[in-house]
Design a protein around this motif. Structure first.
Motif, PDB file in Angstrom:
ATOM      1  N   LYS A  15     -26.186   2.710  49.240  1.00  0.00           N
ATOM      2  CA  LYS A  15     -26.186   3.738  50.291  1.00  0.00           C
ATOM      3  C   LYS A  15     -25.039   4.686  50.014  1.00  0.00           C
ATOM      4  O   LYS A  15     -24.003   4.263  49.500  1.00  0.00           O
ATOM      5  CB  LYS A  15     -26.006   3.102  51.660  1.00  0.00           C
ATOM      6  CG  LYS A  15     -27.202   2.263  52.086  1.00  0.00           C
ATOM      7  CD  LYS A  15     -26.989   1.660  53.451  1.00  0.00           C
ATOM      8  CE  LYS A  15     -28.210   0.816  53.814  1.00  0.00           C
ATOM      9  NZ  LYS A  15     -28.010   0.030  55.022  1.00  0.00           N
ATOM     10  N   TRP A  17     -22.976   8.180  51.730  1.00  0.00           N
ATOM     11  CA  TRP A  17     -22.797   9.150  52.816  1.00  0.00           C
ATOM     12  C   TRP A  17     -21.959  10.317  52.338  1.00  0.00           C
ATOM     13  O   TRP A  17     -20.990  10.120  51.593  1.00  0.00           O
ATOM     14  CB  TRP A  17     -22.050   8.511  53.993  1.00  0.00           C
ATOM     15  CG  TRP A  17     -22.814   7.470  54.744  1.00  0.00           C
ATOM     16  CD1 TRP A  17     -23.523   7.637  55.891  1.00  0.00           C
ATOM     17  CD2 TRP A  17     -22.894   6.070  54.429  1.00  0.00           C
ATOM     18  NE1 TRP A  17     -24.058   6.436  56.310  1.00  0.00           N
ATOM     19  CE2 TRP A  17     -23.695   5.455  55.417  1.00  0.00           C
ATOM     20  CE3 TRP A  17     -22.401   5.277  53.389  1.00  0.00           C
ATOM     21  CZ2 TRP A  17     -23.990   4.097  55.418  1.00  0.00           C
ATOM     22  CZ3 TRP A  17     -22.692   3.926  53.376  1.00  0.00           C
ATOM     23  CH2 TRP A  17     -23.480   3.343  54.390  1.00  0.00           C
ATOM     24  N   TYR A  18     -22.361  11.519  52.744  1.00  0.00           N
ATOM     25  CA  TYR A  18     -21.476  12.680  52.646  1.00  0.00           C
ATOM     26  C   TYR A  18     -20.993  12.918  54.067  1.00  0.00           C
ATOM     27  O   TYR A  18     -21.766  13.409  54.902  1.00  0.00           O
ATOM     28  CB  TYR A  18     -22.230  13.910  52.136  1.00  0.00           C
ATOM     29  CG  TYR A  18     -22.671  13.825  50.683  1.00  0.00           C
ATOM     30  CD1 TYR A  18     -21.737  13.655  49.653  1.00  0.00           C
ATOM     31  CD2 TYR A  18     -24.013  13.938  50.342  1.00  0.00           C
ATOM     32  CE1 TYR A  18     -22.145  13.586  48.324  1.00  0.00           C
ATOM     33  CE2 TYR A  18     -24.426  13.870  49.017  1.00  0.00           C
ATOM     34  CZ  TYR A  18     -23.481  13.698  48.015  1.00  0.00           C
ATOM     35  OH  TYR A  18     -23.883  13.631  46.716  1.00  0.00           O
ATOM     36  N   GLU A  20     -20.783  12.211  57.658  1.00  0.00           N
ATOM     37  CA  GLU A  20     -21.603  11.386  58.553  1.00  0.00           C
ATOM     38  C   GLU A  20     -23.045  11.274  58.064  1.00  0.00           C
ATOM     39  O   GLU A  20     -23.827  10.480  58.571  1.00  0.00           O
ATOM     40  CB  GLU A  20     -21.619  12.013  59.964  1.00  0.00           C
ATOM     41  CG  GLU A  20     -20.282  11.980  60.684  1.00  0.00           C
ATOM     42  CD  GLU A  20     -19.792  10.556  60.893  1.00  0.00           C
ATOM     43  OE1 GLU A  20     -20.524   9.760  61.515  1.00  0.00           O
ATOM     44  OE2 GLU A  20     -18.684  10.234  60.405  1.00  0.00           O
ATOM     45  N   SER A  21     -23.362  12.112  57.124  1.00  0.00           N
ATOM     46  CA  SER A  21     -24.767  12.204  56.729  1.00  0.00           C
ATOM     47  C   SER A  21     -25.108  11.219  55.601  1.00  0.00           C
ATOM     48  O   SER A  21     -24.492  11.250  54.534  1.00  0.00           O
ATOM     49  CB  SER A  21     -25.024  13.649  56.296  1.00  0.00           C
ATOM     50  OG  SER A  21     -26.183  13.719  55.536  1.00  0.00           O
ATOM     51  N   GLU A  22     -26.095  10.361  55.867  1.00  0.00           N
ATOM     52  CA  GLU A  22     -26.488   9.369  54.855  1.00  0.00           C
ATOM     53  C   GLU A  22     -27.467  10.011  53.880  1.00  0.00           C
ATOM     54  O   GLU A  22     -28.559  10.413  54.257  1.00  0.00           O
ATOM     55  CB  GLU A  22     -27.131   8.154  55.529  1.00  0.00           C
ATOM     56  CG  GLU A  22     -27.342   6.995  54.574  1.00  0.00           C
ATOM     57  CD  GLU A  22     -27.909   5.752  55.266  1.00  0.00           C
ATOM     58  OE1 GLU A  22     -27.233   5.197  56.155  1.00  0.00           O
ATOM     59  OE2 GLU A  22     -29.035   5.353  54.919  1.00  0.00           O
ATOM     60  N   ALA A  23     -27.052  10.114  52.612  1.00  0.00           N
ATOM     61  CA  ALA A  23     -27.884  10.808  51.620  1.00  0.00           C
ATOM     62  C   ALA A  23     -28.746   9.851  50.815  1.00  0.00           C
ATOM     63  O   ALA A  23     -29.803  10.223  50.303  1.00  0.00           O
ATOM     64  CB  ALA A  23     -26.999  11.615  50.678  1.00  0.00           C
ATOM     65  N   HIS A  25     -30.502   5.959  51.146  1.00  0.00           N
ATOM     66  CA  HIS A  25     -30.742   4.947  52.190  1.00  0.00           C
ATOM     67  C   HIS A  25     -30.995   3.558  51.625  1.00  0.00           C
ATOM     68  O   HIS A  25     -31.991   2.919  51.974  1.00  0.00           O
ATOM     69  CB  HIS A  25     -31.941   5.364  53.049  1.00  0.00           C
ATOM     70  CG  HIS A  25     -31.860   6.771  53.555  1.00  0.00           C
ATOM     71  ND1 HIS A  25     -30.756   7.266  54.204  1.00  0.00           N
ATOM     72  CD2 HIS A  25     -32.753   7.800  53.503  1.00  0.00           C
ATOM     73  CE1 HIS A  25     -30.969   8.527  54.540  1.00  0.00           C
ATOM     74  NE2 HIS A  25     -32.170   8.884  54.109  1.00  0.00           N
ATOM     75  N   THR A  49     -27.659  12.860  43.314  1.00  0.00           N
ATOM     76  CA  THR A  49     -26.612  12.056  43.961  1.00  0.00           C
ATOM     77  C   THR A  49     -26.600  10.651  43.357  1.00  0.00           C
ATOM     78  O   THR A  49     -25.541  10.113  43.021  1.00  0.00           O
ATOM     79  CB  THR A  49     -26.883  11.987  45.479  1.00  0.00           C
ATOM     80  OG1 THR A  49     -26.786  13.306  46.014  1.00  0.00           O
ATOM     81  CG2 THR A  49     -25.880  11.089  46.181  1.00  0.00           C
ATOM     82  N   SER A  63     -15.401  13.524  50.948  1.00  0.00           N
ATOM     83  CA  SER A  63     -16.113  12.974  52.099  1.00  0.00           C
ATOM     84  C   SER A  63     -17.152  11.925  51.704  1.00  0.00           C
ATOM     85  O   SER A  63     -17.850  11.388  52.554  1.00  0.00           O
ATOM     86  CB  SER A  63     -16.812  14.114  52.844  1.00  0.00           C
ATOM     87  OG  SER A  63     -17.827  14.645  52.006  1.00  0.00           O
ATOM     88  N   CYS A  64     -17.237  11.633  50.420  1.00  0.00           N
ATOM     89  CA  CYS A  64     -18.319  10.765  49.942  1.00  0.00           C
ATOM     90  C   CYS A  64     -17.935   9.285  50.042  1.00  0.00           C
ATOM     91  O   CYS A  64     -16.851   8.879  49.630  1.00  0.00           O
ATOM     92  CB  CYS A  64     -18.627  11.151  48.501  1.00  0.00           C
ATOM     93  SG  CYS A  64     -19.919  10.155  47.792  1.00  0.00           S
ATOM     94  N   ARG A  65     -18.887   8.497  50.579  1.00  0.00           N
ATOM     95  CA  ARG A  65     -18.633   7.058  50.729  1.00  0.00           C
ATOM     96  C   ARG A  65     -19.862   6.309  50.190  1.00  0.00           C
ATOM     97  O   ARG A  65     -21.004   6.724  50.445  1.00  0.00           O
ATOM     98  CB  ARG A  65     -18.446   6.762  52.221  1.00  0.00           C
ATOM     99  CG  ARG A  65     -17.990   5.366  52.555  1.00  0.00           C
ATOM    100  CD  ARG A  65     -17.359   5.364  53.967  1.00  0.00           C
ATOM    101  NE  ARG A  65     -18.267   5.911  54.972  1.00  0.00           N
ATOM    102  CZ  ARG A  65     -19.198   5.185  55.623  1.00  0.00           C
ATOM    103  NH1 ARG A  65     -19.344   3.904  55.377  1.00  0.00           N
ATOM    104  NH2 ARG A  65     -19.979   5.760  56.527  1.00  0.00           N
TER     105      ARG A  65
END
Lengths: 256, 234
Positions: A15, A17-18, A20-23, A25, A49, A63-65
């Motif tokens: 998974k 995220w950028y 709050e947005s999950e890019a 899934h 990605t 911001s990437c997680r």
């Protein structure tokens, strides 16, 4: 997937995220060694990605997680002790636009090996440069002008120079992010022919918007949509008899 | 769902409609053969023979449309299977057209064959017409169960053909003066039986088109298992 093929890259429930947005899934996918795997899907589907997760290029985005596992040769590349610079020598990357250094053709190739100490003297470096350019099918075109700037080459030659530069640090995986989208059909054909040769020695993952290109060059194709892996299979099967309706809709041009 | 590119849909529809039209014309030919036979109608037989040119043109048109589709749109997945199936089916349809032309030619030569066994040709024609109707529907509706029925019906047609041949042999044994007449009738039946075989080919391509499975050379039992039905015949 052919069970007999050696799995080079194991992606497990990945998974991303950028902010709050999950890019992505939760992507689970095995990539075979010495083969070409194509990632296809509309813009924003997560294919680039995911590709960037394979050599941790996303680390550069604050911001990437990332959550989940990416194992290369059974090693977790997101483990705390992983040297990202070393990782990127093993997992090279070729980008959409050729980006040679503003240096000579020779220096474009020699630059990274010198940093990594891959050649102990000038003769060894000459050999490494020649080998890399030969493997990238560029040697014959540039052998008499190695001191000229890499940026003076044509677009297609520049892209092959970038591939040679990637090869020079002896990776075993090459990631390609739309490597032909800025090239004309002849230069594209040359890159595709090169990909065909390179797969004997390297594991290649290619992101492409051209479905014909995916069909031509890859053995496996993964179709992504809105951050999900919709279907993954042998390329011939994906392009003749996809199992998922969404894959069929995309491949046949019935999307959106 | 429609293609983003409208011209792609138009090209596919055109190919589809031409095939549908060819199915109709072949069926019309088979039906008119029966009529021409019954009524000793040489003019109608000639109409059937002349219609072969229309079928030939349609065949060439389908091939050209398929080539253009490949060049312009590079069909893949379900579209690829459709275009591929269309180019195979069109060959069978054209062959069926040739066979009806052969029948019409034999009818033109008829002397007293219609008095011999008027019902023989009728039963066979009815089955083949029914089969062609189903084959067209299977194609137009992408219906594998209808395709299965087309294949199953071929058994009945084969059995009828064998029985009719036997009856004709008896006629020939009993009345040697009818040998040439019986031979001609036998030949007509053979053409019909071959039309049915071509209809089976089209049904097999419909199954390929829909399911992506090649069924041309598999056993009946395997086919029925694939289509989720038990083989209750044989």
């Amino acid at each position: 997937m052919d069970n007999k093929a050696t799995v080079k890259i194991r992606i497990r429930d990945l998974k991303l995220w950028y902010g709050e947005s999950e890019a992505l899934h939760g992507i689970t996918l095995d990539i075979s060694a010495n083969s070409v795997t194509a990632f296809i899907g509309p813009s924003g589907c997560g294919k680039s990605t995911l590709l960037r997760c394979l050599n941790r290029m996303n680390d550069r985005i604050a911001s990437c997680r990332v959550q989940g596992d990416v194992l290369i040769n059974d090693q977790d590349i997101y483990a705390a002790d992983v040297d990202v610079v070393q990782l990127r020598t093993h997992v090279g990357m070729v980008f959409q636009k050729p980006n040679p250094f503003p240096k000579s053709i020779y220096e474009n190739i020699a630059y990274a090996p010198r940093i990594h100490g891959l050649a102990s003297n000038a003769d060894e470096m000459d050999v490494l440069v020649e080998e890399s350019l030969k493997k990238a099918s560029l040697w014959d075109e540039v052998k008499d002008k190695l001191d000229q700037p890499g940026t003076a080459l044509s677009g297609g030659q520049q892209q092959r120079l970038c591939i040679a530069r990637t090869i020079a640090v002896r990776p075993d995986i090459i990631l390609m992010d739309e490597p032909c989208s800025a090239l004309d059909p002849i230069a594209t054909a040359k890159i595709e022919a090169l990909i065909e040769e390179l797969k004997q020695e390297y594991t290649i993952v290619i992101v492409t918007h051209s479905m014909q290109q995916a069909a031509r060059v890859s053995q496996q194709t993964a179709f992504f949509y809105l951050g999900d892996l919709i279907e993954y299979g042998e390329t011939g099967q994906i392009f003749t008899m996809p199992k998922e309706q969404r894959t069929d809709d995309y491949i046949t041009g019935r999307f959106g | 769902m429609q293609h983003t590119l409208r011209s792609f849909d138009i090209a596919l529809d055109e190919l589809n409609d031409r095939i549908g039209m060819m199915f109709k014309l072949v069926r019309k030919n088979v039906r008119q053969c029966q009529k021409a036979f019954e009524n000793r109608d040489s003019a109608l037989a000639k109409t059937i023979i002349d219609r072969d040119a229309v079928l030939n043109d349609l065949e060439v048109g389908v091939d050209e449309a398929a080539r253009q589709l490949i060049v312009h749109h590079q069909p893949a997945a379900s579209d690829l299977r459709f275009v591929f199936a269309a180019t195979k089916i069109v060959t069978d349809l054209e062959r069926m057209g040739d066979l009806t032309r052969n029948i019409a030619g034999l009818i033109q030569q008829q002397n007293n064959i219609e008095q011999l066994a008027p019902d023989v040709l009728k039963s066979m024609t009815e089955l083949v017409v029914e089969q062609l109707k189903m084959a067209r529907r299977a194609f137009m509706r992408r219906d594998t169960q209808l395709a299965r029925q087309v294949i199953e019906l071929d058994n009945s047609i084969d059995n009828l053909f064998i029985n009719d041949q036997r009856a004709l042999l008896t006629h020939m044994a009993e009345s040697p003066e009818l040998i040439s007449t019986c031979m001609r009738l036998s030949n007509i039946l053979k053409q019909l039986e071959r039309i049915a075989d071509h209809a089976v080919n089209t049904a097999e391509m419909v199954i390929y088109m829909v399911m992506g499975r090649e069924v041309r050379h598999i056993s009946r039992q395997e086919l029925m298992e694939l289509l989720g039905e038990d083989d209750d015949e044989d």
